[in-house]
Design an enzyme around this catalytic site. Structure first.
Site, PDB file in Angstrom:
ATOM      1  N   LYS A  14      41.006  45.847  26.129  1.00 33.98           N
ATOM      2  CA  LYS A  14      39.767  45.583  26.864  1.00 33.98           C
ATOM      3  C   LYS A  14      40.079  45.263  28.327  1.00 33.98           C
ATOM      4  O   LYS A  14      41.238  44.956  28.668  1.00 33.98           O
ATOM      5  CB  LYS A  14      39.022  44.413  26.208  1.00 33.98           C
ATOM      6  CG  LYS A  14      39.783  43.100  26.245  1.00 33.98           C
ATOM      7  CD  LYS A  14      39.156  42.066  25.310  1.00 33.98           C
ATOM      8  CE  LYS A  14      39.932  40.764  25.354  1.00 33.98           C
ATOM      9  NZ  LYS A  14      39.494  39.819  24.315  1.00 33.98           N
ATOM     10  N   ARG A  22      31.459  31.264  19.342  1.00 37.20           N
ATOM     11  CA  ARG A  22      31.181  32.394  20.233  1.00 37.20           C
ATOM     12  C   ARG A  22      30.480  33.424  19.346  1.00 37.20           C
ATOM     13  O   ARG A  22      29.584  33.070  18.591  1.00 37.20           O
ATOM     14  CB  ARG A  22      32.489  32.874  20.873  1.00 37.20           C
ATOM     15  CG  ARG A  22      32.282  33.707  22.130  1.00 37.20           C
ATOM     16  CD  ARG A  22      33.580  34.021  22.868  1.00 37.20           C
ATOM     17  NE  ARG A  22      34.477  34.899  22.123  1.00 37.20           N
ATOM     18  CZ  ARG A  22      35.613  35.394  22.610  1.00 37.20           C
ATOM     19  NH1 ARG A  22      35.984  35.096  23.854  1.00 37.20           N
ATOM     20  NH2 ARG A  22      36.372  36.187  21.895  1.00 37.20           N
ATOM     21  N   TYR A  26      44.009  32.319  59.511  1.00 42.45           N
ATOM     22  CA  TYR A  26      42.727  31.644  59.727  1.00 42.45           C
ATOM     23  C   TYR A  26      42.855  30.130  59.608  1.00 42.45           C
ATOM     24  O   TYR A  26      43.528  29.613  58.716  1.00 42.45           O
ATOM     25  CB  TYR A  26      41.698  32.121  58.687  1.00 42.45           C
ATOM     26  CG  TYR A  26      41.281  33.555  58.868  1.00 42.45           C
ATOM     27  CD1 TYR A  26      40.706  33.990  60.077  1.00 42.45           C
ATOM     28  CD2 TYR A  26      41.447  34.481  57.856  1.00 42.45           C
ATOM     29  CE1 TYR A  26      40.319  35.311  60.249  1.00 42.45           C
ATOM     30  CE2 TYR A  26      41.057  35.804  58.006  1.00 42.45           C
ATOM     31  CZ  TYR A  26      40.491  36.211  59.211  1.00 42.45           C
ATOM     32  OH  TYR A  26      40.111  37.512  59.368  1.00 42.45           O
ATOM     33  N   MET A  43      41.917  38.744  53.466  1.00 42.38           N
ATOM     34  CA  MET A  43      41.363  39.724  52.535  1.00 42.38           C
ATOM     35  C   MET A  43      42.353  40.833  52.190  1.00 42.38           C
ATOM     36  O   MET A  43      42.490  41.222  51.032  1.00 42.38           O
ATOM     37  CB  MET A  43      40.078  40.333  53.126  1.00 42.38           C
ATOM     38  CG  MET A  43      39.301  41.165  52.125  1.00 42.38           C
ATOM     39  SD  MET A  43      37.801  41.883  52.816  1.00 42.38           S
ATOM     40  CE  MET A  43      36.752  40.443  52.988  1.00 42.38           C
TER      41      MET A  43
END
Ligand SMILES: *Cc1c(COP(=O)(O)O)cnc(C)c1O
Length: 395
Positions: free
Chosen positions: A57, A158, A287, A335
């Site tokens: 998955k 669940r 930054y 980023m």
């Protein structure tokens, strides 16, 4: 959605520009030999009557679902587990014929049509949902009964029918037309814990349901309960199938399993140095200048950042490998880029490969190391690498 796979196959890891992926700024390497090794290691601890379901998955925990599924099947796995219908279709479209269990819930007629069309096997969780399945298959005049897997909630809270109502639910599914019960299963909440109490309680509830079913003449054809942790901890939890994700990818669900099995991490994350420069004492880096150089410092810029899946919370905390040596990351991770202090390796060149996760010589950095630093789990780290990073299969 369905053909996200960016995996390209190459045959060796030699440093040359022959392979187009080498011009990449950053990429994920998938070591198929390690994957195959892990599958075989897990098979070694299973009895002959237990089959291995490779859980693929979430794009095989970020490793690339099709490549992983094919390699796992070639190495001895016989089932595949996915979370969603599109994940199952992706495998079928790649020509994979093995049985595929959808571990997540499916409800709508559209999903049910796709399940029947692509020969996927759903998880049944409630009487209401089971009726929708039966009625939808009736409406499309389905000729062969659909194999379904009945999910019991034995304490995970669940997905699944509560264990107290489970025997009744199984009897209902038995009677519904167009469905045939392929297995009964449940999922453990605490299999990675050193204290087996809760796990044993879940197993007892599971066994109790099976015993109840036998008294009304139902013998479930197949039972399964174990994830990686349960598979590694106790043979009594194996039943007919074990559903193994993390261990196939070469990571341990918890430290105490290291003694039980030898596993090799499959995934490595690499990126290239894009610029090298020297900065004087007192210079701020990245930054908000969260790092200030106290001495003159040799700085390397690397072409990978949080948009690729390097957690920003590792800023100023992580190390990477260059030429087999550990080097510190400095300043805020941005980023698309991050910075390193390479003062100890002043002749590092632009274009050189940096290993963020993986092995270089004697040094290794794993998803588990990051998870520990971030107070999370290695599953989340693996799933965090974005599709912007090409997956490169290495054999
Ligand atoms: C994801 C999942 C697994 C695999 O878990 P690992 O801990 O990665 O082995 C097994 N069973 C179910 C129901 C799952 O959702």
């Amino acid at each position: 959605m369905l053909s996200h796979e960016q995996t390209s196959s190459v045959t060796s890891n030699q440093e040359s520009n022959t392979y187009p992926w080498l011009s990449q700024r950053a990429w994920v390497e998938i070591n198929l030999s390690a994957l195959s090794y892990n599958v075989k290691q897990v098979l070694r601890i299973l009895s002959a009557h237990t089959q291995l379901m490779a859980v693929v998955k979430a794009d095989a925990y970020g490793h690339g679902a099709v490549t992983v599924a094919q390699t796992a099947l070639e190495s001895g796995a016989s089932w595949l587990g996915v979370a969603t219908v599109p994940e199952g279709i992706q495998l079928r479209e790649a020509g994979i014929k093995a049985p595929i269990l959808i571990l997540g819930a499916t409800h709508t007629p559209e999903q049910i049509h796709a399940i029947a069309q692509w020969k996927l096997q759903p998880t049944l969780i409630s009487p209401k949902q089971a009726l929708v399945f039966s009625n939808t298959l009736e409406a499309i005049n389905c000729k062969t009964p659909l194999p379904v897997h009945v999910k019991l909630d034995t304490g995970m809270s669940r997905l699944g029918t509560n264990w107290q109502e489970a025997a009744e639910f199984v009897q209902l599914v038995e009677r519904l037309p167009h469905l045939t019960i392929a297995s009964i299963y449940s999922h453990l909440a605490t299999a990675d814990s050193l204290d087996p109490t809760t796990m044993k309680q879940q197993q007892q509830r599971f066994e109790q349901v099976i015993a109840q079913l036998r008294t009304v003449g139902i013998e479930p054809p197949c039972l399964h309960l174990a994830n990686s942790a349960a598979t590694l901890s106790d043979k009594a939890l194996h039943y007919h199938i074990v559903r193994v994700g993390l261990a196939v990818y070469g990571l341990y669900p918890a430290d105490h399993f290291r003694l039980n099995i030898d596993l090799k991490p499959v995934l490595q994350v690499k990126a290239r140095v894009t610029q090298v420069k020297t900065i004087p004492p007192g210079t701020g880096v990245s930054y908000s200048h969260q790092f200030i150089a106290s001495d003159e410092l040799r700085l390397a810029v690397v072409g990978i950042g949080y948009a690729d899946g390097v957690p920003r919370n590792l800023s100023n905390k992580m190390q990477v490998l260059i030429r087999g040596q550990r080097v510190s990351q400095i300043g805020t991770i941005t980023m698309d880029q991050l910075m390193l202090d390479v003062s100890a390796l002043p002749d590092v060149q632009e274009g050189e490969v940096v290993t963020l996760l993986g092995t270089e010589g004697k040094e290794q950095i794993t998803a588990e190391d990051w998870a520990n630093q971030l107070n999370t789990i290695s599953w989340e780290i693996l799933c965090g690498f974005k599709h912007r990073l090409p997956r490169v299969a290495m054999t």
